[in-house]
Design a protein around this motif. Structure first.
Motif, PDB file in Angstrom:
ATOM      1  N   PRO A  34       0.854  -1.191   0.000  1.00  0.00           N
ATOM      2  CA  PRO A  34       0.000   0.000   0.000  1.00  0.00           C
ATOM      3  C   PRO A  34       0.888   1.237   0.000  1.00  0.00           C
ATOM      4  O   PRO A  34       1.871   1.316   0.743  1.00  0.00           O
ATOM      5  CB  PRO A  34      -0.788  -0.118   1.312  1.00  0.00           C
ATOM      6  CG  PRO A  34      -0.573  -1.513   1.799  1.00  0.00           C
ATOM      7  CD  PRO A  34       0.712  -1.986   1.230  1.00  0.00           C
ATOM      8  N   VAL A  35       0.541   2.218  -0.822  1.00  0.00           N
ATOM      9  CA  VAL A  35       1.358   3.426  -0.933  1.00  0.00           C
ATOM     10  C   VAL A  35       0.447   4.618  -1.203  1.00  0.00           C
ATOM     11  O   VAL A  35      -0.600   4.483  -1.852  1.00  0.00           O
ATOM     12  CB  VAL A  35       2.409   3.264  -2.059  1.00  0.00           C
ATOM     13  CG1 VAL A  35       1.762   3.137  -3.421  1.00  0.00           C
ATOM     14  CG2 VAL A  35       3.433   4.382  -2.043  1.00  0.00           C
ATOM     15  N   LEU A  36       0.821   5.770  -0.697  1.00  0.00           N
ATOM     16  CA  LEU A  36       0.012   6.974  -0.874  1.00  0.00           C
ATOM     17  C   LEU A  36       0.278   7.561  -2.260  1.00  0.00           C
ATOM     18  O   LEU A  36       1.346   8.125  -2.527  1.00  0.00           O
ATOM     19  CB  LEU A  36       0.345   7.995   0.213  1.00  0.00           C
ATOM     20  CG  LEU A  36      -0.497   9.272   0.223  1.00  0.00           C
ATOM     21  CD1 LEU A  36      -1.968   8.960   0.497  1.00  0.00           C
ATOM     22  CD2 LEU A  36       0.056  10.253   1.260  1.00  0.00           C
ATOM     23  N   PHE A  37      -0.691   7.431  -3.144  1.00  0.00           N
ATOM     24  CA  PHE A  37      -0.564   7.910  -4.519  1.00  0.00           C
ATOM     25  C   PHE A  37      -0.273   9.409  -4.564  1.00  0.00           C
ATOM     26  O   PHE A  37       0.552   9.873  -5.362  1.00  0.00           O
ATOM     27  CB  PHE A  37      -1.854   7.575  -5.276  1.00  0.00           C
ATOM     28  CG  PHE A  37      -1.893   8.035  -6.703  1.00  0.00           C
ATOM     29  CD1 PHE A  37      -0.789   7.911  -7.529  1.00  0.00           C
ATOM     30  CD2 PHE A  37      -3.058   8.583  -7.232  1.00  0.00           C
ATOM     31  CE1 PHE A  37      -0.837   8.318  -8.859  1.00  0.00           C
ATOM     32  CE2 PHE A  37      -3.116   8.993  -8.551  1.00  0.00           C
ATOM     33  CZ  PHE A  37      -2.005   8.871  -9.373  1.00  0.00           C
ATOM     34  N   LEU A  41       2.541  11.685  -6.661  1.00  0.00           N
ATOM     35  CA  LEU A  41       2.201  12.805  -7.541  1.00  0.00           C
ATOM     36  C   LEU A  41       2.961  14.058  -7.131  1.00  0.00           C
ATOM     37  O   LEU A  41       3.491  14.780  -7.987  1.00  0.00           O
ATOM     38  CB  LEU A  41       0.696  13.070  -7.508  1.00  0.00           C
ATOM     39  CG  LEU A  41      -0.216  12.002  -8.118  1.00  0.00           C
ATOM     40  CD1 LEU A  41      -1.671  12.399  -7.945  1.00  0.00           C
ATOM     41  CD2 LEU A  41       0.102  11.797  -9.594  1.00  0.00           C
ATOM     42  N   ASP A  42       3.003  14.327  -5.841  1.00  0.00           N
ATOM     43  CA  ASP A  42       3.717  15.511  -5.354  1.00  0.00           C
ATOM     44  C   ASP A  42       5.193  15.440  -5.720  1.00  0.00           C
ATOM     45  O   ASP A  42       5.786  16.437  -6.154  1.00  0.00           O
ATOM     46  CB  ASP A  42       3.560  15.644  -3.840  1.00  0.00           C
ATOM     47  CG  ASP A  42       2.170  16.107  -3.426  1.00  0.00           C
ATOM     48  OD1 ASP A  42       1.416  16.598  -4.294  1.00  0.00           O
ATOM     49  OD2 ASP A  42       1.830  15.962  -2.234  1.00  0.00           O
ATOM     50  N   ARG A  43       5.784  14.284  -5.512  1.00  0.00           N
ATOM     51  CA  ARG A  43       7.213  14.146  -5.787  1.00  0.00           C
ATOM     52  C   ARG A  43       7.522  14.389  -7.256  1.00  0.00           C
ATOM     53  O   ARG A  43       8.554  14.976  -7.607  1.00  0.00           O
ATOM     54  CB  ARG A  43       7.683  12.749  -5.381  1.00  0.00           C
ATOM     55  CG  ARG A  43       9.169  12.512  -5.618  1.00  0.00           C
ATOM     56  CD  ARG A  43       9.594  11.125  -5.186  1.00  0.00           C
ATOM     57  NE  ARG A  43      11.030  10.972  -5.380  1.00  0.00           N
ATOM     58  CZ  ARG A  43      11.592  10.636  -6.553  1.00  0.00           C
ATOM     59  NH1 ARG A  43      10.821  10.406  -7.598  1.00  0.00           N
ATOM     60  NH2 ARG A  43      12.916  10.526  -6.651  1.00  0.00           N
ATOM     61  N   LEU A  44       6.648  13.927  -8.141  1.00  0.00           N
ATOM     62  CA  LEU A  44       6.883  14.039  -9.581  1.00  0.00           C
ATOM     63  C   LEU A  44       6.258  15.285 -10.198  1.00  0.00           C
ATOM     64  O   LEU A  44       6.367  15.502 -11.406  1.00  0.00           O
ATOM     65  CB  LEU A  44       6.325  12.788 -10.276  1.00  0.00           C
ATOM     66  CG  LEU A  44       6.984  11.474  -9.864  1.00  0.00           C
ATOM     67  CD1 LEU A  44       6.189  10.294 -10.393  1.00  0.00           C
ATOM     68  CD2 LEU A  44       8.422  11.412 -10.356  1.00  0.00           C
ATOM     69  N   ASP A  45       5.598  16.078  -9.348  1.00  0.00           N
ATOM     70  CA  ASP A  45       4.921  17.296  -9.819  1.00  0.00           C
ATOM     71  C   ASP A  45       3.900  16.965 -10.904  1.00  0.00           C
ATOM     72  O   ASP A  45       3.810  17.628 -11.932  1.00  0.00           O
ATOM     73  CB  ASP A  45       5.943  18.308 -10.331  1.00  0.00           C
ATOM     74  CG  ASP A  45       5.352  19.711 -10.487  1.00  0.00           C
ATOM     75  OD1 ASP A  45       4.362  20.018  -9.792  1.00  0.00           O
ATOM     76  OD2 ASP A  45       5.866  20.492 -11.308  1.00  0.00           O
ATOM     77  N   HIS A  46       3.131  15.908 -10.664  1.00  0.00           N
ATOM     78  CA  HIS A  46       2.085  15.467 -11.583  1.00  0.00           C
ATOM     79  C   HIS A  46       0.713  15.834 -11.030  1.00  0.00           C
ATOM     80  O   HIS A  46       0.520  15.905  -9.817  1.00  0.00           O
ATOM     81  CB  HIS A  46       2.116  13.945 -11.759  1.00  0.00           C
ATOM     82  CG  HIS A  46       3.219  13.478 -12.644  1.00  0.00           C
ATOM     83  ND1 HIS A  46       3.381  12.146 -12.966  1.00  0.00           N
ATOM     84  CD2 HIS A  46       4.215  14.136 -13.273  1.00  0.00           C
ATOM     85  CE1 HIS A  46       4.441  12.003 -13.759  1.00  0.00           C
ATOM     86  NE2 HIS A  46       4.958  13.193 -13.951  1.00  0.00           N
ATOM     87  N   LYS A  47      -0.237  15.988 -11.932  1.00  0.00           N
ATOM     88  CA  LYS A  47      -1.640  16.075 -11.530  1.00  0.00           C
ATOM     89  C   LYS A  47      -2.266  14.698 -11.607  1.00  0.00           C
ATOM     90  O   LYS A  47      -1.962  13.906 -12.501  1.00  0.00           O
ATOM     91  CB  LYS A  47      -2.415  17.025 -12.447  1.00  0.00           C
ATOM     92  CG  LYS A  47      -2.172  18.493 -12.202  1.00  0.00           C
ATOM     93  CD  LYS A  47      -3.107  19.328 -13.049  1.00  0.00           C
ATOM     94  CE  LYS A  47      -2.963  20.811 -12.721  1.00  0.00           C
ATOM     95  NZ  LYS A  47      -3.898  21.644 -13.532  1.00  0.00           N
ATOM     96  N   GLY A  48      -3.156  14.408 -10.669  1.00  0.00           N
ATOM     97  CA  GLY A  48      -3.930  13.185 -10.744  1.00  0.00           C
ATOM     98  C   GLY A  48      -5.075  13.348 -11.731  1.00  0.00           C
ATOM     99  O   GLY A  48      -5.475  14.475 -12.052  1.00  0.00           O
TER     100      GLY A  48
END
Length: 209
Positions: A34-37, A41-48
């Motif tokens: 289990p991992v916090l998606f 996203l924050d680390r990669l500067d992505h939008k969900g």
């Protein structure tokens, strides 16, 4: 050979993939991670997907269609996206067993119920023999979730659900068949156009403004 399956309960695609993960686990060793998606996203500067209105609408309808096509019962929770931290921690506290993974996914995505705090997850925790509030607040549980995130970063995970095996990632519920083929015939993924595509040079890079 150990397969790592990274997932977040916020992802309906992880729920849809879960059935085939169970089948794979009958024949292969799979570590549930289990991992916090949102942290990825924050680390990669992505939008969900849910952060873009038109993509959000398409994605949710696509999920419903895929579930219907596969004969998987699905009902969205009352609101989405929701905060999945409590669900992730409860799963870890319960040992990331098949029973706990299925119980939480079913609560959220089969029955369409809330699962964003101890109160809403209390019935699931009780079936797993846990007190939800105590389990979710456990410092070791929180530390384990952080270690899962660090492992995901080390593996290069950029989304969920993802299978990680031998330095390669298989991302998304729609890549399940590809991963199953990889397990059956690893050599086919190491030669020919598959090998060439994996090493293709970048022709041009987008300039961000």
């Amino acid at each position: 050979m150990t397969i790592r399956w990274y997932f977040d309960f916020i992802s309906p695609f992880a729920y849809l993939q879960r059935r085939r993960v169970r089948e794979l686990a009958r024949h292969h060793a799979i570590e549930y991670r289990p991992v916090l998606f949102a942290a990825l996203l924050d680390r990669l500067d992505h939008k969900g997907p849910a952060e873009m209105p038109q993509k959000r609408r398409f994605t949710y309808r696509h999920v419903v269609w895929r579930a219907r096509s596969a004969g998987i019962p699905l009902r969205f929770p009352p609101a989405h996206p929701f905060n999945p931290l409590a669900a992730l921690r409860l799963c870890i506290a319960a040992g990331c067993t098949d029973e706990s993974v299925d119980a939480i996914f079913d609560h959220l995505w089969r029955d369409g119920l809330r699962g964003d705090d101890a109160e809403s997850l209390a019935p699931v925790a009780a079936r797993l023999g846990l007190d939800a509030a105590t389990a979710i607040a456990d410092p070791e549980v929180k530390a384990r979730l952080q270690r899962n995130y660090e492992a995901a970063v080390a593996d290069g995970v950029f989304g969920v659900p993802t299978f990680a095996l031998d330095g390669e990632l298989y991302w998304g519920e729609d890549a399940t068949a590809m991963f199953e083929d990889r397990l059956r015939d690893p050599a086919a993924f190491e030669a020919g156009e598959m090998a060439r595509a994996g090493a293709l040079p970048i022709g041009v890079e987008r300039v961000r403004r």
